[in-house]
Design an enzyme around this catalytic site. Structure first.
Site, mmCIF file in Angstrom:
data_model
loop_
_atom_site.group_PDB
_atom_site.id
_atom_site.type_symbol
_atom_site.label_atom_id
_atom_site.label_comp_id
_atom_site.label_asym_id
_atom_site.label_seq_id
_atom_site.Cartn_x
_atom_site.Cartn_y
_atom_site.Cartn_z
ATOM 1 N N PRO A 2 0.827 -1.206 0.000
ATOM 2 C CA PRO A 2 0.000 0.000 0.000
ATOM 3 C C PRO A 2 0.864 1.262 0.000
ATOM 4 O O PRO A 2 1.903 1.320 0.651
ATOM 5 C CB PRO A 2 -0.802 -0.115 1.302
ATOM 6 C CG PRO A 2 -0.796 -1.566 1.626
ATOM 7 C CD PRO A 2 0.512 -2.093 1.131
ATOM 8 N N GLU A 3 0.427 2.263 -0.745
ATOM 9 C CA GLU A 3 1.156 3.522 -0.773
ATOM 10 C C GLU A 3 0.498 4.501 0.203
ATOM 11 O O GLU A 3 -0.482 4.189 0.874
ATOM 12 C CB GLU A 3 1.209 4.044 -2.204
ATOM 13 C CG GLU A 3 1.792 2.982 -3.137
ATOM 14 C CD GLU A 3 2.375 3.513 -4.431
ATOM 15 O OE1 GLU A 3 2.672 4.711 -4.538
ATOM 16 O OE2 GLU A 3 2.543 2.691 -5.365
ATOM 17 N N LYS A 51 4.250 5.281 5.036
ATOM 18 C CA LYS A 51 3.601 3.970 5.030
ATOM 19 C C LYS A 51 3.432 3.410 6.439
ATOM 20 O O LYS A 51 3.256 2.206 6.615
ATOM 21 C CB LYS A 51 4.414 3.012 4.155
ATOM 22 C CG LYS A 51 4.534 3.493 2.700
ATOM 23 C CD LYS A 51 5.287 2.514 1.828
ATOM 24 C CE LYS A 51 5.386 3.047 0.402
ATOM 25 N NZ LYS A 51 6.058 2.090 -0.510
ATOM 26 N N ARG A 283 12.086 -2.971 -7.292
ATOM 27 C CA ARG A 283 10.720 -3.064 -7.807
ATOM 28 C C ARG A 283 10.729 -2.809 -9.307
ATOM 29 O O ARG A 283 11.635 -2.156 -9.852
ATOM 30 C CB ARG A 283 9.809 -2.028 -7.123
ATOM 31 C CG ARG A 283 9.757 -2.126 -5.607
ATOM 32 C CD ARG A 283 9.082 -3.389 -5.126
ATOM 33 N NE ARG A 283 7.686 -3.459 -5.531
ATOM 34 C CZ ARG A 283 6.681 -2.830 -4.902
ATOM 35 N NH1 ARG A 283 6.922 -2.076 -3.841
ATOM 36 N NH2 ARG A 283 5.431 -2.963 -5.319
#
Length: 300
Positions: A2-3, A51, A283
């Site tokens: 989740p951002e 986060k 990523r």
């Protein structure tokens, strides 16, 4: 993972449901052994930075939650459900769980790409919250929480200015695509926003930080705040502008919500060039080699 938009959304919802109230807390899975320290206490507020979530119970009792790659919340109204699966943490209000279930559903973060923000339980009607699979769920002291904040960069959703981010980027030889994934540079920006903000700025992700104009960084910061705020409602994280989508009006289709993120091999909405991908900062990075050409490439 989740951002920042999703973390702030959880903070708003859980504050609306529980802040200012006495709550019950347990750790059915057995891995959260400190539930007794906050069980039966009043939750003062819910904090969000980058986060990280902080549930402030006062007197050096801040429940820290970092969802990581696997963590997710389930919310509900009405009676507390039976324990199922690897349930790390439950928070509930004893009065609220005695009421009938309210309309609405709880949608997992994993469904964000199909979630336009509608159909959820109203935050004020949430009676219980379950947490599964977080990277961290532990009690912090105030000093430990403040040390965490000191390590993090500014957060676009907390009203922070971009100066700390700009100063760090201006000194770095690292690629801007790597720097934007560094939480000490910009807290809350993740892989989706990295790709989309760089595209909207028409900036090559391989440009060294020290070579990025300050005006460009300020524009990226401003857009991050706007897009992340919108993403607190429409959890799909829509970053495309209406004029650039195949459908110029009406609901935003799932396949046209992003410019480059997870669109590798497909034509860019602007140039028609095939979107590329490679791993950067652990990523998958996505970019358009024409719209985001490096300065020297644009000259040729």
């Amino acid at each position: 993972m989740p951002e920042g938009n999703e973390i702030h959304r959880w903070a708003e919802r859980h504050a609306a449901a529980f802040a200012g109230k006495t709550v019950r807390v347990d750790g059915p899975q057995g891995r959260f052994v400190d539930s007794g320290m906050i069980d039966g206490r009043k939750l003062r507020r819910v904090l969000a930075v980058g986060k990280h979530l902080g549930y402030d119970f006062g007197k050096d009792l801040i429940l820290h939650v970092h969802l990581g790659l696997q963590g997710d919340f389930t919310e509900g109204s009405g009676p507390l459900p039976d324990v199922r699966g690897a349930l790390r943490l439950r928070i509930w209000n004893e009065a609220a769980v005695k009421k009938p279930a309210a309309p609405g559903v709880s949608k997992r973060h994993a469904w964000y790409s199909d979630d336009d923000g509608t159909g959820h339980i109203e935050a004020a009607n949430v009676a219980w919250v379950e947490l599964r699979g977080p990277m961290d769920c532990s009690i912090y002291s105030q000093a430990k929480w403040e040390a965490l904040l000191e390590r993090l960069g500014p957060d676009p959703l907390n009203g922070d200015g971009p100066e700390k981010m700009i100063a760090r980027i201006a000194k770095s030889k690292k690629a801007i695509g790597e720097l934007l994934m560094d939480q000490s540079v910009a807290a809350g920006v993740g892989n989706i926003f990295r790709a989309e903000l760089l595209f909207r700025a028409r900036l090559s992700p391989f440009t060294r930080g020290k070579e990025v104009e300050e005006s460009t960084l300020r524009s990226i910061w401003k857009e991050a705040g706007v897009l992340m705020k919108a993403g607190m409602v429409d959890r799909r994280i829509v970053t495309t502008k209406p004029k650039d989508r195949p459908h110029k009006s009406g609901p935003v289709l799932k396949e046209e919500a992003h410019y480059v993120y997870r669109r590798q091999g497909r034509p860019c909405w602007i140039s028609g060039t095939k979107i590329l991908t490679k791993v950067m900062a652990g990523r998958n990075l996505f970019w358009c080699p024409v719209c985001q050409a490096a300065p020297e490439e644009k000259v040729q």
